[in-house]
Design an enzyme around this catalytic site. Structure first.
Site, mmCIF file in Angstrom:
data_model
loop_
_atom_site.group_PDB
_atom_site.id
_atom_site.type_symbol
_atom_site.label_atom_id
_atom_site.label_comp_id
_atom_site.label_asym_id
_atom_site.label_seq_id
_atom_site.Cartn_x
_atom_site.Cartn_y
_atom_site.Cartn_z
ATOM 1 N N HIS A 154 60.766 27.118 37.827
ATOM 2 C CA HIS A 154 60.312 26.102 38.664
ATOM 3 C C HIS A 154 60.140 26.084 39.883
ATOM 4 C CE1 HIS A 154 59.833 21.576 38.915
ATOM 5 N NE2 HIS A 154 61.178 21.587 39.568
ATOM 6 N N ARG A 168 62.849 24.654 47.345
ATOM 7 C CA ARG A 168 64.027 24.320 46.378
ATOM 8 C C ARG A 168 65.111 25.359 46.666
ATOM 9 N NH1 ARG A 168 59.199 23.468 43.479
ATOM 10 N NH2 ARG A 168 58.909 21.626 42.600
ATOM 11 N N ASP A 215 79.930 10.272 39.865
ATOM 12 C CA ASP A 215 79.493 10.849 41.067
ATOM 13 C C ASP A 215 80.884 11.251 41.955
ATOM 14 O OD1 ASP A 215 76.542 10.768 42.383
ATOM 15 O OD2 ASP A 215 78.158 10.854 43.975
ATOM 16 N N THR A 257 69.237 19.925 38.636
ATOM 17 C CA THR A 257 69.752 20.261 39.901
ATOM 18 C C THR A 257 68.950 21.657 40.275
ATOM 19 O OG1 THR A 257 72.005 19.227 39.796
ATOM 20 C CG2 THR A 257 71.566 20.763 41.629
ATOM 21 N N SER A 281 74.928 10.269 40.368
ATOM 22 C CA SER A 281 74.333 8.979 39.915
ATOM 23 C C SER A 281 73.613 8.580 41.244
ATOM 24 C CB SER A 281 75.690 7.985 40.004
ATOM 25 O OG SER A 281 76.477 8.443 39.192
ATOM 26 N N GLY A 282 72.574 9.517 41.716
ATOM 27 C CA GLY A 282 71.728 9.102 42.779
ATOM 28 C C GLY A 282 70.505 8.685 42.234
ATOM 29 N N MET A 283 69.355 9.112 42.777
ATOM 30 C CA MET A 283 68.167 8.478 42.328
ATOM 31 C C MET A 283 67.805 8.905 40.935
ATOM 32 S SD MET A 283 67.665 6.768 44.933
ATOM 33 C CE MET A 283 65.821 6.151 44.656
ATOM 34 N N ASN A 291 74.413 23.796 46.443
ATOM 35 C CA ASN A 291 74.194 23.341 44.925
ATOM 36 C C ASN A 291 74.874 24.333 43.757
ATOM 37 O OD1 ASN A 291 73.167 20.902 45.659
ATOM 38 N ND2 ASN A 291 70.980 21.375 45.015
HETATM 39 P P1 A3D Z 1 70.290 12.156 44.945
HETATM 40 O O1 A3D Z 1 69.760 10.728 45.102
HETATM 41 O O2 A3D Z 1 70.896 12.827 46.124
HETATM 42 O O3 A3D Z 1 71.566 12.342 43.857
HETATM 43 C C1 A3D Z 1 72.526 13.446 43.923
HETATM 44 C C2 A3D Z 1 73.992 12.959 43.780
HETATM 45 O O4 A3D Z 1 74.616 13.864 43.463
HETATM 46 C C3 A3D Z 1 74.334 11.927 44.874
HETATM 47 O O5 A3D Z 1 74.624 10.920 44.641
HETATM 48 C C4 A3D Z 1 75.396 12.890 45.472
HETATM 49 O O6 A3D Z 1 76.571 11.961 45.652
HETATM 50 C C5 A3D Z 1 75.747 13.623 44.029
HETATM 51 N N1 A3D Z 1 76.868 14.648 44.298
HETATM 52 C C6 A3D Z 1 76.685 15.611 45.160
HETATM 53 N N2 A3D Z 1 77.868 16.540 44.993
HETATM 54 C C7 A3D Z 1 78.541 16.194 43.978
HETATM 55 C C8 A3D Z 1 79.265 16.732 42.986
HETATM 56 N N3 A3D Z 1 80.159 17.718 43.523
HETATM 57 N N4 A3D Z 1 80.068 16.272 42.039
HETATM 58 C C9 A3D Z 1 79.235 15.071 41.476
HETATM 59 N N5 A3D Z 1 77.952 14.437 42.074
HETATM 60 C C10 A3D Z 1 77.743 14.942 43.249
HETATM 61 O O7 A3D Z 1 69.204 13.114 44.281
HETATM 62 P P2 A3D Z 1 68.158 13.188 43.046
HETATM 63 O O8 A3D Z 1 69.010 12.364 42.214
HETATM 64 O O9 A3D Z 1 67.104 12.777 43.636
HETATM 65 O O10 A3D Z 1 68.166 14.639 42.791
HETATM 66 C C11 A3D Z 1 69.070 15.555 42.262
HETATM 67 C C12 A3D Z 1 68.669 17.043 41.956
HETATM 68 O O11 A3D Z 1 67.601 17.224 41.220
HETATM 69 C C13 A3D Z 1 68.354 17.543 43.272
HETATM 70 O O12 A3D Z 1 68.931 18.951 43.387
HETATM 71 C C14 A3D Z 1 66.797 18.080 43.411
HETATM 72 O O13 A3D Z 1 66.306 18.699 43.914
HETATM 73 C C15 A3D Z 1 66.572 17.915 41.632
HETATM 74 N N6 A3D Z 1 65.607 17.848 41.115
HETATM 75 C C16 A3D Z 1 65.029 18.424 40.199
HETATM 76 C C17 A3D Z 1 63.742 18.385 39.841
HETATM 77 C C18 A3D Z 1 63.182 19.187 38.705
HETATM 78 O O14 A3D Z 1 62.101 19.157 37.952
HETATM 79 C C19 A3D Z 1 63.868 20.567 38.156
HETATM 80 C C20 A3D Z 1 62.926 17.101 40.034
HETATM 81 C C21 A3D Z 1 63.348 16.241 40.898
HETATM 82 C C22 A3D Z 1 64.584 16.740 41.450
#
Ligand code: A3D
Length: 320
Positions: free
Chosen positions: A176, A89, A34, A120, A11-13, A96
């Site tokens: 990717h 990545r 989360d 992820t 539930s992050g960004m 992860n």
């Molecule tokens: P972020 O805002 O850190 O949110 C991730 C959330 O995951 C946090 O709130 C954590 O508390 C939660 N978390 C960690 N471990 C667990 C778990 N075991 N169970 C449940 N929740 C957990 O990150 P974000 O939202 O910016 O990015 C999330 C992912 O997407 C990252 O791995 C990025 O690298 C990836 N991402 C991928 C793309 C693609 O195009 C594929 C683009 C941008 C980001």
């Protein structure tokens, strides 16, 4: 008919942005999950209070308990850690991977009939691992990357040609990562091949090459500017388009990290390919003709994905 249920694991960004978009589009009721306590509940409350202003009917809840995702129709996974400046990545692999194990088990035990979209990173390895850990059919587990990478390519082309983004149909294949393959031969400006349009507009080939390079490095450019975390608006929008294709049985052809067995000379690998997404999940992978150069680039990209899978197997013996 009961509303659809959309579970967001992480539930992050991106997770928060997904929840807002899904609610605004009234795609269904939303569960934000989360491991951080209070945060998904807080976001759910905040987002619920957008409802009266934006005029949407969607029940939004936050939880730390997998039981609350029971019966979800769509699950979008962003759990894990994002990149920091200077990280690739692939640097996220170890941490992860263990997150994917917990998430895969949560899905298997609570909503094994869901359509699962993984975001992820490192994407192509994480979607493969999530499928392995969840045990769901391959057609029900897919990775989001190609829609985003193609949107980046389209944005830069529209800027260069000073045309509407609506007229750009851009195409990116492969993993990717820095080895992704923007495919110029299938990229058009309202049907006009991009190379032809560049000639019409007097844009040199070297400029198109620069745009291809910027697309490949598009995520890193944003990571560097943000200083903390990675892109989230466009990644969330991309996954929502995929979820809508499934829920609406749209049969859209979307570049997605799908399981490929046989086509493109691949033998059981998740990698970015044109995929038909409809009520059956990933209903078909479209194998397009590629030039020798594009084939060679795709091989470099899929080799990089295969290397990551071997690394995953080394880290978790249940995957070997
Ligand atoms: P972020 O805002 O850190 O949110 C991730 C959330 O995951 C946090 O709130 C954590 O508390 C939660 N978390 C960690 N471990 C667990 C778990 N075991 N169970 C449940 N929740 C957990 O990150 P974000 O939202 O910016 O990015 C999330 C992912 O997407 C990252 O791995 C990025 O690298 C990836 N991402 C991928 C793309 C693609 O195009 C594929 C683009 C941008 C980001």
């Amino acid at each position: 008919m009961a509303r659809k249920k959309i579970a967001l694991i992480g539930s992050g960004m991106i997770g928060g942005t997904l929840a807002h978009l899904a609610a605004k589009k009234e795609m269904g009721d939303i569960v934000l999950f989360d491991i951080a306590e209070g945060m998904p509940q807080g976001k759910a409350l905040d987002l619920s209070q957008c409802g009266p202003i934006e005029g949407f009917d969607a029940k939004i809840t936050g939880t730390n308990d997998y039981a609350d995702i029971a019966g979800a129709d769509v699950v979008i996974v962003t759990a894990g850690v994002p990149r920091k400046p200077g990280m690739s990545r692939d640097d996220l692999l170890g941490i992860n991977l263990s997150v994917m194990k917990a998430v895969g088990e949560g899905i298997k035990n609570n909503c094994p009939d869901a359509f699962v979209i993984c975001i992820t990173n490192p994407l192509d390895a994480m979607v493969w691992a999530l499928r392995e850990f969840s045990g769901l059919p391959h057609n029900k587990v897919v990775g989001m990357a190609g829609v985003l990478d193609s949107a980046r390519f389209a944005t830069f082309l529209a800027w260069e040609f000073d045309c509407s983004v609506k007229d750009v149909n851009a195409f990116v294949l492969g993993g990717h990562g820095d080895t992704m393959v923007p495919v110029k031969s299938y990229t058009t400006i309202n049907g006009i091949p991009v190379d032809d349009y560049a000639k019409i507009k007097g844009v040199p080939e070297s400029r198109l090459d620069e745009i291809v390079a910027r697309t490949r490095a598009g995520g890193g450019e944003i990571v560097k500017l943000l200083g903390n975390g990675s892109a989230y608006y466009a990644p969330a929008t991309s996954a929502i388009a995929m979820a809508e294709a499934y829920l609406g049985d749209q049969k859209r052809i979307l570049p997605s990290a799908s399981y490929v067995e046989g086509k493109y000379g691949l033998d059981g690998l998740y990698v970015g390919v044109p995929t038909v997404i409809g009520a059956g999940g990933c209903e078909d992978v479209i194998e397009i003709e590629l030039s020798d150069e594009e084939k060679a680039n795709l091989k470099v990209s899929t080799d990089a994905v295969e290397e990551l899978l071997e690394a995953c197997k080394g880290l978790d013996s249940s995957l070997a």
